[in-house]
Design a protein around this motif. Structure first.
Motif, PDB file in Angstrom:
ATOM      1  N   UNK A 187       0.849  -1.201   0.000  1.00  0.00           N
ATOM      2  CA  UNK A 187       0.000   0.000   0.000  1.00  0.00           C
ATOM      3  C   UNK A 187       0.877   1.240   0.000  1.00  0.00           C
ATOM      4  N   UNK A 188       0.670   2.086  -0.987  1.00  0.00           N
ATOM      5  CA  UNK A 188       1.466   3.307  -1.146  1.00  0.00           C
ATOM      6  C   UNK A 188       0.604   4.522  -0.844  1.00  0.00           C
ATOM      7  N   UNK A 189       1.089   5.369   0.045  1.00  0.00           N
ATOM      8  CA  UNK A 189       0.398   6.618   0.380  1.00  0.00           C
ATOM      9  C   UNK A 189       1.381   7.777   0.284  1.00  0.00           C
ATOM     10  N   UNK A 190       1.093   8.710  -0.619  1.00  0.00           N
ATOM     11  CA  UNK A 190       1.937   9.896  -0.759  1.00  0.00           C
ATOM     12  C   UNK A 190       1.445  10.983   0.194  1.00  0.00           C
ATOM     13  N   UNK A 191       2.386  11.684   0.814  1.00  0.00           N
ATOM     14  CA  UNK A 191       2.094  12.695   1.834  1.00  0.00           C
ATOM     15  C   UNK A 191       1.178  12.108   2.917  1.00  0.00           C
ATOM     16  N   UNK A 192       1.639  11.047   3.575  1.00  0.00           N
ATOM     17  CA  UNK A 192       0.796  10.370   4.567  1.00  0.00           C
ATOM     18  C   UNK A 192       0.529  11.241   5.784  1.00  0.00           C
ATOM     19  N   UNK A 193      -0.645  11.115   6.319  1.00  0.00           N
ATOM     20  CA  UNK A 193      -1.021  11.781   7.569  1.00  0.00           C
ATOM     21  C   UNK A 193      -2.187  11.017   8.168  1.00  0.00           C
ATOM     22  N   UNK A 194      -2.385  11.178   9.444  1.00  0.00           N
ATOM     23  CA  UNK A 194      -3.493  10.521  10.128  1.00  0.00           C
ATOM     24  C   UNK A 194      -4.813  11.030   9.544  1.00  0.00           C
ATOM     25  N   UNK A 195      -5.682  10.108   9.204  1.00  0.00           N
ATOM     26  CA  UNK A 195      -6.963  10.480   8.623  1.00  0.00           C
ATOM     27  C   UNK A 195      -7.076  10.177   7.144  1.00  0.00           C
ATOM     28  N   UNK A 196      -5.983   9.753   6.523  1.00  0.00           N
ATOM     29  CA  UNK A 196      -6.065   9.330   5.135  1.00  0.00           C
ATOM     30  C   UNK A 196      -7.011   8.134   5.018  1.00  0.00           C
ATOM     31  N   UNK A 197      -7.676   7.998   3.866  1.00  0.00           N
ATOM     32  CA  UNK A 197      -8.595   6.886   3.629  1.00  0.00           C
ATOM     33  C   UNK A 197      -8.027   5.980   2.540  1.00  0.00           C
ATOM     34  N   UNK A 198      -8.720   4.878   2.295  1.00  0.00           N
ATOM     35  CA  UNK A 198      -8.262   3.964   1.248  1.00  0.00           C
ATOM     36  C   UNK A 198      -8.280   4.622  -0.123  1.00  0.00           C
ATOM     37  N   UNK A 199      -9.094   5.651  -0.305  1.00  0.00           N
ATOM     38  CA  UNK A 199      -9.130   6.363  -1.580  1.00  0.00           C
ATOM     39  C   UNK A 199      -7.846   7.147  -1.823  1.00  0.00           C
ATOM     40  N   UNK A 200      -7.057   7.344  -0.756  1.00  0.00           N
ATOM     41  CA  UNK A 200      -5.796   8.075  -0.874  1.00  0.00           C
ATOM     42  C   UNK A 200      -4.606   7.152  -1.102  1.00  0.00           C
ATOM     43  N   UNK A 201      -4.856   5.866  -1.252  1.00  0.00           N
ATOM     44  CA  UNK A 201      -3.760   4.896  -1.377  1.00  0.00           C
ATOM     45  C   UNK A 201      -3.823   4.164  -2.708  1.00  0.00           C
ATOM     46  N   UNK A 202      -2.693   3.574  -3.080  1.00  0.00           N
ATOM     47  CA  UNK A 202      -2.620   2.647  -4.199  1.00  0.00           C
ATOM     48  C   UNK A 202      -2.160   1.297  -3.673  1.00  0.00           C
ATOM     49  N   UNK A 203      -2.727   0.243  -4.218  1.00  0.00           N
ATOM     50  CA  UNK A 203      -2.437  -1.100  -3.719  1.00  0.00           C
ATOM     51  C   UNK A 203      -1.921  -1.996  -4.839  1.00  0.00           C
ATOM     52  N   UNK A 204      -0.862  -2.723  -4.547  1.00  0.00           N
ATOM     53  CA  UNK A 204      -0.379  -3.805  -5.404  1.00  0.00           C
ATOM     54  C   UNK A 204      -0.519  -5.075  -4.583  1.00  0.00           C
ATOM     55  N   UNK A 205      -1.375  -5.982  -5.004  1.00  0.00           N
ATOM     56  CA  UNK A 205      -1.666  -7.158  -4.190  1.00  0.00           C
ATOM     57  C   UNK A 205      -1.142  -8.429  -4.839  1.00  0.00           C
ATOM     58  N   UNK A 206      -1.292  -9.521  -4.099  1.00  0.00           N
ATOM     59  CA  UNK A 206      -0.994 -10.856  -4.611  1.00  0.00           C
ATOM     60  C   UNK A 206       0.493 -11.061  -4.872  1.00  0.00           C
ATOM     61  N   UNK A 207       1.341 -10.527  -4.000  1.00  0.00           N
ATOM     62  CA  UNK A 207       2.793 -10.736  -4.139  1.00  0.00           C
ATOM     63  C   UNK A 207       3.168 -12.004  -3.374  1.00  0.00           C
ATOM     64  N   UNK A 208       3.441 -13.063  -4.093  1.00  0.00           N
ATOM     65  CA  UNK A 208       3.884 -14.320  -3.472  1.00  0.00           C
ATOM     66  C   UNK A 208       4.444 -15.241  -4.556  1.00  0.00           C
TER      67      UNK A 208
END
Length: 257
Positions: A187-208
């Motif tokens: 999960x990548x969040x640019x300019x992270x701060x408390x209160x960010x939501x999932x809409x503020x993140x990018x996800x790369x899943x299924x790494x295995x």
């Protein structure tokens, strides 16, 4: 050999080689074959074990330190036990104590979180982090990593704010399924701060790897997202992964075994 004696072709055989999903299981009377029933029970047990087994944070910290970006700090959420973690997702998003984290002016901060599969972090965390550091370290400054136990994704916002980094990258164990129990999500969040939501993140899943996304491939996607987030000024729904389109435009060819 007569037509009645000819072997029955396994229609599903070639398709099973392309997916870990349970397809074409067959039947024995009105039920599944015993082999398939036992496979299901084994997968279910592996998923339960992956969720409930606690993270060996000290062993992971020793391995992560070998990546070469500093000795990791180990922190915890406000959860008091693994069972409470499963019952109270809200507490998994809140930190217990972050005083051990030093603030810096680094550009990238890595948080390794156990999530719903501590096993995934033990299996892939060190190698995935190493691949990410290899591609990102050439362009960006990286803060010493943080390991978080009984953690949900949003705990990374609190940790990243304490780290003082511009972009937070959370490696977290994904919820086990009945085909994969050790998958990691990024999960990548640019300019992270408390209160960010999932809409503020990018996800790369299924790494295995080898069945899922490989470490180097995931790292290349993250590199593109970090560059895009810095140019756009934010991450989340407005930021898209263009790594596949870029590969086609550059003439790279993907081959499937």
């Amino acid at each position: 050999m007569t037509e009645d004696q000819a072997p029955i072709l396994d229609f599903w055989g070639p398709l099973r080689k392309t997916t870990q999903s349970r397809i074409g299981l067959g039947r024995a009377g009105d039920s599944l074959p015993t082999k398939r029933v036992l496979e299901f029970k084994a997968a279910h047990a592996a998923a339960r074990d992956a969720v409930h087994e606690p993270l060996d944070s000290q062993a992971l910290a020793s391995r992560v330190e070998g990546v070469g970006i500093g000795a990791p700090v180990v922190v915890a959420s406000s959860v008091s036990s693994r069972s409470e973690y499963l019952r109270r997702p809200d507490l998994g998003r809140q930190p217990a104590d972050l005083s051990a984290i030093s603030s810096s002016d680094k550009e990238i901060g890595f948080i390794l979180a156990d999530g719903l599969s501590p096993r995934a972090l033990m299996d892939h965390g060190e190698q995935l982090l190493s691949a990410l550091v290899t591609v990102l370290g050439e362009r960006y400054s990286i803060a010493p990593p943080v390991i978080a136990t009984n953690a949900r994704v949003a705990l990374g916002d609190h940790i990243a704010a304490a780290m003082g980094v511009q972009t937070a990258i959370v490696l977290i164990g994904e919820r086990p399924g009945l085909s994969v129990a050790d998958s990691v999500g990024i999960y990548l969040t640019h300019l992270p701060r408390v209160g960010r939501t999932d809409a503020d993140r990018n996800c790369i899943s299924n790494v295995h790897p080898p069945e899922g996304l490989g470490y180097e491939q995931a790292a290349r996607v993250v590199l593109g997202l970090v560059a895009g987030a810095r140019q756009l000024g934010r991450s989340g729904v407005d930021l898209k992964d263009t790594s596949r389109a870029d590969a086609v435009a550059s003439g790279e060819v993907l081959t499937l075994d």
